[in-house]
Design a protein around this motif. Structure first.
Motif, PDB file in Angstrom:
ATOM      1  N   ARG A  17       0.833  -1.206   0.000  1.00 56.44           N
ATOM      2  CA  ARG A  17       0.000   0.000   0.000  1.00 56.44           C
ATOM      3  C   ARG A  17       0.869   1.257   0.000  1.00 56.44           C
ATOM      4  O   ARG A  17       0.651   2.183  -0.784  1.00 56.44           O
ATOM      5  N   ILE A  18       1.875   1.284   0.852  1.00 58.51           N
ATOM      6  CA  ILE A  18       2.729   2.467   0.958  1.00 58.51           C
ATOM      7  C   ILE A  18       3.568   2.651  -0.308  1.00 58.51           C
ATOM      8  O   ILE A  18       3.747   3.783  -0.776  1.00 58.51           O
ATOM      9  N   LEU A  19       4.071   1.577  -0.883  1.00 62.98           N
ATOM     10  CA  LEU A  19       4.814   1.693  -2.151  1.00 62.98           C
ATOM     11  C   LEU A  19       3.937   2.307  -3.232  1.00 62.98           C
ATOM     12  O   LEU A  19       4.374   3.195  -3.975  1.00 62.98           O
ATOM     13  N   ARG A  20       2.702   1.843  -3.325  1.00 62.73           N
ATOM     14  CA  ARG A  20       1.792   2.390  -4.341  1.00 62.73           C
ATOM     15  C   ARG A  20       1.506   3.862  -4.087  1.00 62.73           C
ATOM     16  O   ARG A  20       1.449   4.666  -5.016  1.00 62.73           O
ATOM     17  N   GLU A  21       1.298   4.233  -2.815  1.00 58.78           N
ATOM     18  CA  GLU A  21       1.021   5.635  -2.479  1.00 58.78           C
ATOM     19  C   GLU A  21       2.235   6.512  -2.738  1.00 58.78           C
ATOM     20  O   GLU A  21       2.100   7.634  -3.222  1.00 58.78           O
ATOM     21  N   ALA A  22       3.411   6.021  -2.414  1.00 56.51           N
ATOM     22  CA  ALA A  22       4.631   6.826  -2.503  1.00 56.51           C
ATOM     23  C   ALA A  22       5.152   6.953  -3.925  1.00 56.51           C
ATOM     24  O   ALA A  22       5.604   8.019  -4.326  1.00 56.51           O
ATOM     25  N   ALA A  23       5.107   5.847  -4.681  1.00 54.32           N
ATOM     26  CA  ALA A  23       5.771   5.865  -5.979  1.00 54.32           C
ATOM     27  C   ALA A  23       5.000   5.150  -7.080  1.00 54.32           C
ATOM     28  O   ALA A  23       5.508   5.020  -8.188  1.00 54.32           O
TER      29      ALA A  23
END
Length: 93
Positions: A17-23
């Protein structure tokens, strides 16, 4: 978004989730596949994307990750282990 510092464990779904949100996600890369031991480079994430990811993890989980730790953790498994070690250390302080 949750309250920083209230998480007890960091899992692969949190990282996805955080990878998708960040980059975002690299075209042709399936983040929902078994990626635990795939290098971030092979997943299409360079150091700047990982620094952004680390910053989001720090804010959301109320921990501190130094830049060297982020660049040394070259797979999702390694990064998850580092985050969980920090969460454990934070709880015991």
């Amino acid at each position: 978004m949750s309250v920083p510092g209230t998480h007890t464990v960091f899992v692969l779904d949190d990282l996805r989730r955080i990878l998708r949100e960040a980059a975002g996600a690299e075209e042709g890369v399936d983040l929902d596949a078994d990626i635990l031991d795939t290098t971030f480079d092979a997943l299409g994430y360079e150091s700047l994307a990982l620094l952004e990811t680390g910053g989001r993890i720090e804010r959301e989980y109320g921990i501190a990750l130094d830049d060297d730790t982020l660049t040394d953790a070259d797979t999702p498994r390694a990064l998850i282990d580092v985050v969980n070690a920090q969460l454990t250390a934070t709880r015991t302080v």
